[in-house]
Write a protein that holds these residues in place. Structure first.
Motif, short mmCIF file in Angstrom:
data_model
loop_
_atom_site.label_atom_id
_atom_site.label_comp_id
_atom_site.label_asym_id
_atom_site.label_seq_id
_atom_site.Cartn_x
_atom_site.Cartn_y
_atom_site.Cartn_z
N ARG A 505 0.91 -1.10 -0.05
CA ARG A 505 -0.16 0.03 0.06
C ARG A 505 0.94 1.34 -0.12
NH1 ARG A 505 -5.10 -1.41 1.32
NH2 ARG A 505 -5.53 -3.69 2.23
N SER A 506 2.05 1.24 0.66
CA SER A 506 2.98 2.36 0.86
C SER A 506 3.89 2.52 -0.51
CB SER A 506 3.70 2.23 1.95
OG SER A 506 4.67 1.14 2.04
N LEU A 507 3.76 1.59 -1.44
CA LEU A 507 4.67 1.67 -2.69
C LEU A 507 4.73 2.92 -3.54
CD1 LEU A 507 4.98 -2.18 -3.66
CD2 LEU A 507 6.53 -0.96 -2.92
N PRO A 508 5.74 3.42 -4.22
CA PRO A 508 5.26 4.71 -4.95
C PRO A 508 4.73 4.20 -6.13
CG PRO A 508 7.45 3.92 -5.03
CD PRO A 508 6.88 3.13 -4.08
N GLY A 509 3.98 5.25 -6.80
CA GLY A 509 3.32 5.00 -8.18
C GLY A 509 1.67 5.10 -8.06
N GLY A 510 1.13 4.61 -8.93
CA GLY A 510 -0.43 4.55 -8.70
C GLY A 510 -0.77 3.17 -8.38
N GLU A 511 -2.23 3.06 -8.44
CA GLU A 511 -2.67 1.62 -7.86
C GLU A 511 -2.26 0.44 -9.03
OE1 GLU A 511 -5.25 -0.23 -5.15
OE2 GLU A 511 -4.37 1.69 -4.99
N GLY A 512 -2.35 0.92 -9.94
CA GLY A 512 -1.93 -0.41 -10.76
C GLY A 512 -0.55 -0.88 -10.48
N HIS A 513 0.43 0.06 -10.41
CA HIS A 513 1.73 -0.38 -9.80
C HIS A 513 1.67 -1.40 -8.48
CE1 HIS A 513 4.45 2.81 -12.05
NE2 HIS A 513 3.32 2.54 -12.39
N ARG A 514 0.69 -0.91 -7.62
CA ARG A 514 0.72 -1.58 -6.21
C ARG A 514 0.00 -2.92 -6.40
NH1 ARG A 514 0.47 3.67 -4.58
NH2 ARG A 514 -1.62 4.04 -4.64
N ILE A 515 -0.74 -2.85 -7.36
CA ILE A 515 -1.61 -4.49 -7.58
C ILE A 515 -0.56 -5.44 -8.39
CG2 ILE A 515 -3.40 -5.33 -9.04
CD1 ILE A 515 -4.71 -2.87 -8.83
N LEU A 516 0.07 -5.01 -9.30
CA LEU A 516 1.15 -5.84 -10.16
C LEU A 516 2.21 -6.06 -8.81
CD1 LEU A 516 1.37 -4.54 -13.66
CD2 LEU A 516 -0.05 -6.07 -12.74
#
Length: 926
Positions: A505-516
């Motif tokens: 959840r705290s990774l940079p980038g958008g929601e798509g980034h975090r899902i992958l």
């Protein structure tokens, strides 16, 4: 003065084993021991050839024969001391034969001055001493340093020694600076049959292999031998120094008794005090500093001498004089063009470069870079990049970082060691945050491609934690992927679990980034069904993100879907790879797409489709990941190269990270080793797979069951297959279960449970319908044939397996069908030949048992005996007891004891330990 890489062994130390010198030793011993042969024997050869070591071995040979020896070594400084060697020889003979030594001692005490009468007196004393000698061999090392006065005394004396009791055996390093008079005198002695020259040649490759095997107790790989041939030119001491240097730096690794370099281009970490380096250090004048400088600058050709002069603050003529002296020492050679110099032994350049202080080395690098940039010197890109790495801020930092970045990016697919090194240096030179971020991106990607996960992790995290706002969303996603893959590569499951639970959840980038990112982390934790469901549940998010997110999400979804039995999306991707959104975005993306598609196809057993795919859409470069090559070679029946690459990968960690590469490679390696009788080593590979990257471990159940059955543990084998199926079911995985259900069907039938066997047949049909692959269809046909006694299914299976052209699978199919009476026994010859091409010793032995049962004509007895002995030696080296040997080969313990006894008698080995040691060292061709 020690002139070789490994000097002369002191008398109290054991004489080192020599390789490739048996013929030379025997020849010298024959010459020296004969009363009618030459009285002077000269051992010659290039610097580093091991003349001193041969002299030491000769001393031991003569001692064994009961012949007395006298050993002298001439030091370099003795060449300027008149009658030095002649006087020492006189004194040593006096000590050996006191009865005739009185007058000689008085003469020696009278002072051996460089006067003519002193020379005559010494000559008279020596002739008198020699006449009083019993059989004596005088061994003289480094005779090239003999002073002119001693030569004037000793060379004529050789004529009077013919047929006498004394023979001189001298180690001579030939030099272009040898006095013409000495060469003429030696030629005259040779013409008269009074002198013999024995030239020691460089070791052949087979001898280098034996030397390294003895040193490491492991066989050197082909790239390691190639490196040693290039750098050491067959010089035994240099070979040992190079091997020790790579061990010291951690760049030489051993797995399955085979030694590999982590990178063939990485130089050895050589100590500064090697004997040839120390002897150079003691040379007078400019020779030592010039030697160190030319070790770095010789690739610059005619420009090197001027740059060395500038570095040393002297004129070019003096540098040239020092270079000529190094040539006369036998260390340098002049190239075909004026002013070009090279090292006769390339490893010596690396050794000398280690002797430079930090400032000296950077100054030389600075001069080289400035000359190249100014157009005053020409060098290849690698040399320039290496000098930029050393020079750092001694040259223009902006230009240096630009060049290092460009060179590193150009080499990132094909030359991982140097690309990583150059990009790391560029990062350290760059001050601007945006340029630094770009260099970190390239460095992380390079390290990940070449599976240097610790380094990749460091650079990726630096971008994610400190430069996320300076890179594009596409690059940021790539760093997140590299970060997760690298965590898997170093085995940090705790960090992966943290990402899956909360950290994503705290990774940079958008929601798509975090899902992958979370999905790929789940895969690295072997949570495939959860990853697939997560991707599906959030498909509307990642599909609507940017092109890179959408493309990678599609790639992950296709591949994970195949593993779970959803084949259609992946099949469409294989039919038309260019439809992938990132296909035209760059070669790295095409590489990622093609390597992943081919890898999944091979995991499904679809080698033919994988090869057709790569032929239609070739990789952007010649690079193909080592583990993928292992699987491809193994399935194609190229077992020797597959095993070599597998050992390299397992020794150096090159198979960890990409999923499910490590498990697939371990599976193929286990199959090869098991079929060849290396049961313990095969088991070691399985345990390594479980410990290093425990992903899709059910793929190992079938080859592990073969190992258990070979040792008679049939219930354990059956339980292992059942556990593998249960593990796959828990994870929702279908891939690999086709073989598991087939193996279980055969096992249940053998146990008499026809109902359970029928259930297994039904499961093979379900898997075949889900996957639609050739292997799944083959497993369905075989299960149907064996359980239902279906001859039509058996015939169809034989036709299919021939079309698939995977030799091991082909031979196994025939073996299974004939064993169950479902195919003509004459087919065993076909399978037997296939096993022979694979050198599958154990499978061949097991098939011979079946051939006897089916009364099929057997191969020639002599060939069978030879092959059985190889198998027996392999099994003994694996540590099997006689009881286990009997189970494996299908005989009794008594027959095993008899076979071992015959083997020991024929080979000369006295015990299992000796046989095992010889097999490990490559002295017995098992």
């Amino acid at each position: 003065m020690i002139k070789h890489w490994h000097g002369v062994a002191d008398s109290e130390l054991p004489v080192p084993t020599l390789f490739g010198r048996d013929a030379s030793l025997a020849h010298v011993v024959d010459l020296a021991a004969s009363p009618d042969d030459a009285s002077l024997i000269l051992l010659t050869g290039p610097p580093g050839i091991g003349r001193s070591a041969v002299l030491a071995a000769l001393r031991g040979e003569f001692k064994t024969l009961g012949i007395a020896t006298l050993t002298l070594r001439v030091a370099r400084n003795e060449r300027d001391r008149p009658y030095s060697l002649a006087s020492r020889l006189s004194a040593e003979l006096s000590a050996l034969y006191p009865a005739v030594g009185g007058s000689r001692r008085r003469a020696t005490a009278a002072a051996p001055s460089p006067r003519t009468d002193s020379g005559r007196q010494l000559a008279t004393e020596l002739r008198s001493a020699v006449a009083a000698c019993d059989k004596l061999i005088v061994l003289v090392d480094d005779v090239q340093w003999t002073d002119p006065s001693s030569r004037a005394v000793l060379l004529p004396m050789v004529r009077t020694l013919a047929g006498g009791p004394v023979t001189f055996v001298c180690a001579l390093r030939p030099s272009a600076a040898d006095p013409p008079g000495d060469r003429a005198a030696l030629d005259q002695l040779r013409a008269a049959g009074l002198a013999e020259v024995v030239t020691l040649r460089p070791l052949r490759e087979s001898e280098v292999r034996a030397l390294v095997t003895q040193r490491l107790q492991a066989k050197p790989s082909a790239p390691l031998l190639s490196y040693l041939r290039r750098e050491c030119r067959g010089m035994p001491g240099a070979v040992l120094a190079a091997v020790s240097g790579h061990q010291r730096s951690g760049s030489l690794n051993i797995f399955d008794r085979h030694a590999h370099l982590t990178s063939p281009d990485r130089p050895a970490s050589l100590p500064a005090g090697l004997p040839p380096v120390e002897s150079l250090r003691q040379l007078a004048g400019l020779v030592w500093p010039v030697a160190k400088a030319v070790a770095v600058l010789h690739p610059l050709g005619s420009a090197a001498a001027g740059l060395i002069a500038e570095a040393l603050g002297t004129d070019e003529a003096e540098v040239h004089g020092a270079l000529v002296e190094l040539r006369d020492e036998g260390l340098l050679r002049q190239g075909p063009r004026p002013g070009h110099w090279g090292f006769r032994l390339p490893l010596l350049a690396s050794a000398l470069a280690t002797c430079l202080g930090p400032y000296e080395r950077r100054r030389l690098a600075q001069l080289a870079v400035d000359a190249i940039w100014a157009g005053d010197a020409v060098a290849d890109g690698r040399f320039l990049a290496e000098q930029l790495v050393v020079a750092r801020r001694f040259v223009d930092s902006r230009r240096a970082s630009d060049e290092l970045l460009a060179q590193g990016i150009a080499a990132m697919l094909d030359d991982g060691y140097f690309a990583e090194r150059w990009l790391r240096a560029a990062i350290e030179l760059i001050a601007e945050p945006d340029r630094r971020a770009q260099a970190l991106l390239a460095h992380a990607a390079t390290c990940c491609i070449h599976l240097r996960y610790a380094e990749a992790l460091d650079s990726a995290w630096t971008v994610l934690s400190g430069h996320a706002d300076l890179v594009s969303p596409e690059a940021l996603l790539e760093m997140e992927m590299i970060y997760v893959v690298s965590l898997g590569g170093i085995g940090d499951t705790a960090a992966l679990a943290e990402i899956c639970n909360n950290g994503w959840r705290s990774l940079p980038g958008g929601e798509g980034h975090r899902i992958l990112t979370r999905a790929i982390a789940l895969c690295h934790l072997d949570r495939w069904r959860e990853a697939d469901e997560y991707l599906a549940a959030h498909g509307d998010v990642w599909r609507q993100d940017n092109d890179v997110v959408g493309a990678l999400g599609l790639l992950f979804s296709e591949c994970v879907g195949v593993f779970l039995g959803r084949f259609e999306p992946f099949d469409r991707a294989v039919v038309a790879p260019p439809r992938w959104p990132m296909w035209t975005a760059g070669s790295r993306h095409r590489f990622e797409r093609m390597s992943q598609l081919a890898r999944v196809l091979m995991a499904l057993g679809e080698l033919d489709r994988a090869e057709r795919l790569l032929a239609a859409y070739p990789m952007p470069s010649g690079y193909r990941p080592v583990p993928d090559r292992v699987v491809a070679n193994s399935q194609a029946g190229h077992w020797d190269p597959a095993l070599d690459l597998a050992r390299l990968s397992l020794a150096t960690g090159l198979s960890v990270g990409d999923l499910p590469t490590h498990t697939m490679m371990c599976r193929e390696t286990c199959i090869i080793l098991g079929a060849r009788g290396a049961l313990a080593r095969s088991r070691e590979v399985i345990e390594r797979a479980r410990a290093v990257q425990p992903v899709m471990l059910h793929l190992l159940a079938v080859p592990e069951a073969y190992l258990d059955r070979a040792l008679g543990a049939t219930e354990r084998a059956a339980q292992g297959v059942r556990d593998g199926i249960a593990q796959a079911v828990r994870r929702g995985l279908v891939i690999g279960t086709d073989e598991l259900w087939l193996t279980r069907a055969v096992s249940e039938l053998a146990a008499g449970d026809l109902v359970a066997a029928q259930r297994c047949v039904d499961e093979t049909k379900k898997v075949a319908e889900l996957l639609g692959t050739g292997r799944a269809r083959l497993c369905r046909l075989l299960a149907t044939a064996v359980v239902h006694r279906d001859h039509a299914a058996a015939a169809e299976a034989v036709q299919l397996v021939r079309r698939r052209a995977q030799p091991h699978e082909h031979a196994e199919t025939i073996h299974l069908l004939v064993r169950h009476g479902l195919a003509d026994a004459s087919l065993l010859h076909e399978a037997y030949a296939l096993y022979g091409d694979l050198d599958a010793l154990l499978r061949r032995a097991q098939m011979r048992n079946l051939m006897r049962e089916r009364k099929v004509a057997m191969p020639r007895r002599s060939l069978v005996i030879a092959e059985n002995e190889r198998l027996l030696a392999t099994l003994v080296a694996e540590g099997l007891t006689n009881r286990e040997l009997a189970v494996v080969v299908g005989g009794s313990e008594k027959s095993v004891e008899s076979r071992l006894g015959r083997l020991f008698k024929r080979t000369g080995f006295r015990s299992r330990v000796e046989l095992a040691s010889a097999t490990l060292a490559g002295e017995y061709p098992a």
